[in-house]
Design a protein around this motif. Sequence first.
Motif, PDB file in Angstrom:
ATOM      1  N   ALA A  22     -19.146 -14.806 -10.228  1.00  0.00           N
ATOM      2  CA  ALA A  22     -19.038 -15.526  -8.965  1.00  0.00           C
ATOM      3  C   ALA A  22     -19.013 -14.587  -7.772  1.00  0.00           C
ATOM      4  CB  ALA A  22     -17.765 -16.371  -8.962  1.00  0.00           C
ATOM      5  N   ARG A  23     -19.259 -15.188  -6.635  1.00  0.00           N
ATOM      6  CA  ARG A  23     -19.113 -14.481  -5.372  1.00  0.00           C
ATOM      7  C   ARG A  23     -17.627 -14.457  -5.032  1.00  0.00           C
ATOM      8  NH1 ARG A  23     -22.784 -15.637  -0.200  1.00  0.00           N
ATOM      9  NH2 ARG A  23     -24.156 -14.485  -1.584  1.00  0.00           N
ATOM     10  N   PHE A  24     -17.118 -13.283  -4.778  1.00  0.00           N
ATOM     11  CA  PHE A  24     -15.761 -13.125  -4.296  1.00  0.00           C
ATOM     12  C   PHE A  24     -15.857 -12.861  -2.804  1.00  0.00           C
ATOM     13  CE2 PHE A  24     -14.681 -13.088  -8.591  1.00  0.00           C
ATOM     14  CZ  PHE A  24     -13.318 -12.947  -8.780  1.00  0.00           C
ATOM     15  N   VAL A  25     -15.278 -13.763  -2.016  1.00  0.00           N
ATOM     16  CA  VAL A  25     -15.400 -13.668  -0.565  1.00  0.00           C
ATOM     17  C   VAL A  25     -14.236 -12.883   0.028  1.00  0.00           C
ATOM     18  CG1 VAL A  25     -16.752 -15.778  -0.346  1.00  0.00           C
ATOM     19  CG2 VAL A  25     -14.284 -15.897  -0.170  1.00  0.00           C
ATOM     20  N   ASN A  26     -14.534 -12.197   1.093  1.00  0.00           N
ATOM     21  CA  ASN A  26     -13.539 -11.459   1.848  1.00  0.00           C
ATOM     22  C   ASN A  26     -12.387 -12.406   2.184  1.00  0.00           C
ATOM     23  OD1 ASN A  26     -12.285 -10.459   4.400  1.00  0.00           O
ATOM     24  ND2 ASN A  26     -13.787  -8.802   4.130  1.00  0.00           N
ATOM     25  N   ASP A  27     -11.151 -11.961   2.004  1.00  0.00           N
ATOM     26  CA  ASP A  27     -10.010 -12.850   2.201  1.00  0.00           C
ATOM     27  C   ASP A  27      -9.868 -13.319   3.647  1.00  0.00           C
ATOM     28  OD1 ASP A  27      -8.193 -14.153   0.475  1.00  0.00           O
ATOM     29  OD2 ASP A  27      -6.525 -13.009   1.341  1.00  0.00           O
ATOM     30  N   ASP A  28     -10.326 -12.531   4.610  1.00  0.00           N
ATOM     31  CA  ASP A  28     -10.311 -12.992   6.005  1.00  0.00           C
ATOM     32  C   ASP A  28     -11.238 -14.199   6.159  1.00  0.00           C
ATOM     33  OD1 ASP A  28      -8.596 -10.909   6.675  1.00  0.00           O
ATOM     34  OD2 ASP A  28     -10.210  -9.622   7.414  1.00  0.00           O
ATOM     35  N   VAL A  29     -12.382 -14.155   5.489  1.00  0.00           N
ATOM     36  CA  VAL A  29     -13.327 -15.275   5.504  1.00  0.00           C
ATOM     37  C   VAL A  29     -12.710 -16.467   4.785  1.00  0.00           C
ATOM     38  CG1 VAL A  29     -15.596 -16.059   4.711  1.00  0.00           C
ATOM     39  CG2 VAL A  29     -15.332 -13.753   5.678  1.00  0.00           C
ATOM     40  N   PHE A  30     -12.054 -16.215   3.666  1.00  0.00           N
ATOM     41  CA  PHE A  30     -11.402 -17.297   2.927  1.00  0.00           C
ATOM     42  C   PHE A  30     -10.340 -17.985   3.786  1.00  0.00           C
ATOM     43  CE2 PHE A  30      -8.006 -18.886   0.179  1.00  0.00           C
ATOM     44  CZ  PHE A  30      -8.716 -19.842  -0.519  1.00  0.00           C
ATOM     45  N   GLU A  31      -9.557 -17.210   4.515  1.00  0.00           N
ATOM     46  CA  GLU A  31      -8.525 -17.798   5.367  1.00  0.00           C
ATOM     47  C   GLU A  31      -9.139 -18.683   6.448  1.00  0.00           C
ATOM     48  OE1 GLU A  31      -5.322 -17.904   4.794  1.00  0.00           O
ATOM     49  OE2 GLU A  31      -5.654 -16.729   2.987  1.00  0.00           O
ATOM     50  N   GLN A  32     -10.285 -18.276   7.017  1.00  0.00           N
ATOM     51  CA  GLN A  32     -10.958 -19.119   8.004  1.00  0.00           C
ATOM     52  C   GLN A  32     -11.490 -20.385   7.349  1.00  0.00           C
ATOM     53  OE1 GLN A  32     -11.474 -18.662  11.630  1.00  0.00           O
ATOM     54  NE2 GLN A  32     -11.628 -20.797  11.053  1.00  0.00           N
ATOM     55  N   TYR A  33     -12.050 -20.248   6.156  1.00  0.00           N
ATOM     56  CA  TYR A  33     -12.525 -21.406   5.385  1.00  0.00           C
ATOM     57  C   TYR A  33     -11.378 -22.408   5.187  1.00  0.00           C
ATOM     58  CZ  TYR A  33     -13.346 -23.887   0.966  1.00  0.00           C
ATOM     59  OH  TYR A  33     -13.420 -24.835  -0.020  1.00  0.00           O
ATOM     60  N   ARG A  34     -10.206 -21.917   4.772  1.00  0.00           N
ATOM     61  CA  ARG A  34      -9.050 -22.792   4.559  1.00  0.00           C
ATOM     62  C   ARG A  34      -8.610 -23.464   5.861  1.00  0.00           C
ATOM     63  NH1 ARG A  34      -8.168 -24.784  -0.064  1.00  0.00           N
ATOM     64  NH2 ARG A  34      -5.940 -24.572  -0.135  1.00  0.00           N
ATOM     65  N   ALA A  35      -8.674 -22.727   6.960  1.00  0.00           N
ATOM     66  CA  ALA A  35      -8.302 -23.311   8.257  1.00  0.00           C
ATOM     67  C   ALA A  35      -9.254 -24.446   8.615  1.00  0.00           C
ATOM     68  CB  ALA A  35      -8.312 -22.235   9.343  1.00  0.00           C
ATOM     69  N   PHE A  36     -10.551 -24.252   8.372  1.00  0.00           N
ATOM     70  CA  PHE A  36     -11.524 -25.315   8.634  1.00  0.00           C
ATOM     71  C   PHE A  36     -11.344 -26.485   7.670  1.00  0.00           C
ATOM     72  CE2 PHE A  36     -14.731 -22.155  10.601  1.00  0.00           C
ATOM     73  CZ  PHE A  36     -14.227 -22.386  11.873  1.00  0.00           C
ATOM     74  N   GLU A  37     -10.955 -26.213   6.441  1.00  0.00           N
ATOM     75  CA  GLU A  37     -10.692 -27.281   5.479  1.00  0.00           C
ATOM     76  C   GLU A  37      -9.490 -28.115   5.929  1.00  0.00           C
ATOM     77  OE1 GLU A  37     -12.216 -27.860   1.807  1.00  0.00           O
ATOM     78  OE2 GLU A  37     -13.562 -27.537   3.502  1.00  0.00           O
ATOM     79  N   ASP A  38      -8.460 -27.435   6.419  1.00  0.00           N
ATOM     80  CA  ASP A  38      -7.246 -28.122   6.863  1.00  0.00           C
ATOM     81  C   ASP A  38      -7.455 -28.885   8.166  1.00  0.00           C
ATOM     82  OD1 ASP A  38      -5.935 -27.107   4.659  1.00  0.00           O
ATOM     83  OD2 ASP A  38      -4.941 -25.492   5.765  1.00  0.00           O
ATOM     84  N   SER A  39      -8.287 -28.342   9.038  1.00  0.00           N
ATOM     85  CA  SER A  39      -8.553 -28.959  10.336  1.00  0.00           C
ATOM     86  C   SER A  39     -10.034 -28.785  10.661  1.00  0.00           C
ATOM     87  CB  SER A  39      -7.678 -28.295  11.406  1.00  0.00           C
ATOM     88  OG  SER A  39      -7.910 -28.886  12.657  1.00  0.00           O
ATOM     89  N   PRO A  40     -10.888 -29.676  10.134  1.00  0.00           N
ATOM     90  CA  PRO A  40     -12.339 -29.527  10.305  1.00  0.00           C
ATOM     91  C   PRO A  40     -12.749 -29.512  11.776  1.00  0.00           C
ATOM     92  CG  PRO A  40     -11.849 -31.195   8.654  1.00  0.00           C
ATOM     93  CD  PRO A  40     -10.543 -30.849   9.324  1.00  0.00           C
ATOM     94  N   PRO A  41     -13.771 -28.706  12.096  1.00  0.00           N
ATOM     95  CA  PRO A  41     -14.286 -28.663  13.463  1.00  0.00           C
ATOM     96  C   PRO A  41     -14.735 -30.063  13.886  1.00  0.00           C
ATOM     97  CG  PRO A  41     -15.295 -26.955  12.107  1.00  0.00           C
ATOM     98  CD  PRO A  41     -14.509 -27.817  11.197  1.00  0.00           C
ATOM     99  N   GLU A  42     -14.395 -30.450  15.105  1.00  0.00           N
ATOM    100  CA  GLU A  42     -14.691 -31.804  15.571  1.00  0.00           C
ATOM    101  C   GLU A  42     -16.186 -32.085  15.708  1.00  0.00           C
ATOM    102  OE1 GLU A  42     -12.517 -32.992  19.016  1.00  0.00           O
ATOM    103  OE2 GLU A  42     -10.635 -32.228  18.204  1.00  0.00           O
ATOM    104  N   HIS A  43     -16.951 -31.121  16.161  1.00  0.00           N
ATOM    105  CA  HIS A  43     -18.375 -31.366  16.448  1.00  0.00           C
ATOM    106  C   HIS A  43     -19.276 -31.205  15.224  1.00  0.00           C
ATOM    107  CE1 HIS A  43     -18.911 -27.070  16.215  1.00  0.00           C
ATOM    108  NE2 HIS A  43     -20.219 -27.268  16.269  1.00  0.00           N
ATOM    109  N   LEU A  44     -18.739 -30.741  14.112  1.00  0.00           N
ATOM    110  CA  LEU A  44     -19.534 -30.437  12.922  1.00  0.00           C
ATOM    111  C   LEU A  44     -19.058 -31.321  11.774  1.00  0.00           C
ATOM    112  CD1 LEU A  44     -21.639 -28.433  11.717  1.00  0.00           C
ATOM    113  CD2 LEU A  44     -19.724 -26.931  11.184  1.00  0.00           C
ATOM    114  N   ASP A  45     -19.988 -31.984  11.092  1.00  0.00           N
ATOM    115  CA  ASP A  45     -19.622 -32.829   9.951  1.00  0.00           C
ATOM    116  C   ASP A  45     -19.333 -31.926   8.750  1.00  0.00           C
ATOM    117  OD1 ASP A  45     -19.193 -34.876   8.188  1.00  0.00           O
ATOM    118  OD2 ASP A  45     -21.195 -35.753   8.370  1.00  0.00           O
TER     119      ASP A  45
END
Length: 90
Positions: A36-59
């Motif tokens: 598998a692809r192992f993603v940089n943890d800084d990127v993972f943390e941003q991914y989790r932030a978007f999962e928790d609070s999705p961007p309003e303008h992007l589906d």
Amino acid sequence: MTERTYRCSSCLDSTVTRGFDVSHLSVTCADCGEFARFVNDDVFEQYRAFEDSPPEHLDWDRLDRAEKFLVSDRVVREGRSIEDFGITEA
């Protein structure tokens, strides 16, 4: 250079630490067994932030996990704004 942590994009549990800073690396996960692809943890943390609070303008929910990681990578590692992204119909 400081060590960086990378997280399995398949199971989201397993991590590895390396002495270099890249967006991702590909290795076999010790937990789920996937190559598998192992993603940089800084990127993972941003991914989790978007999962928790999705961007309003992007589906956000229409994107698959790989696309979500790509958007998160561009925001974190390239300094792009979430407003730079959109979904176009094929």
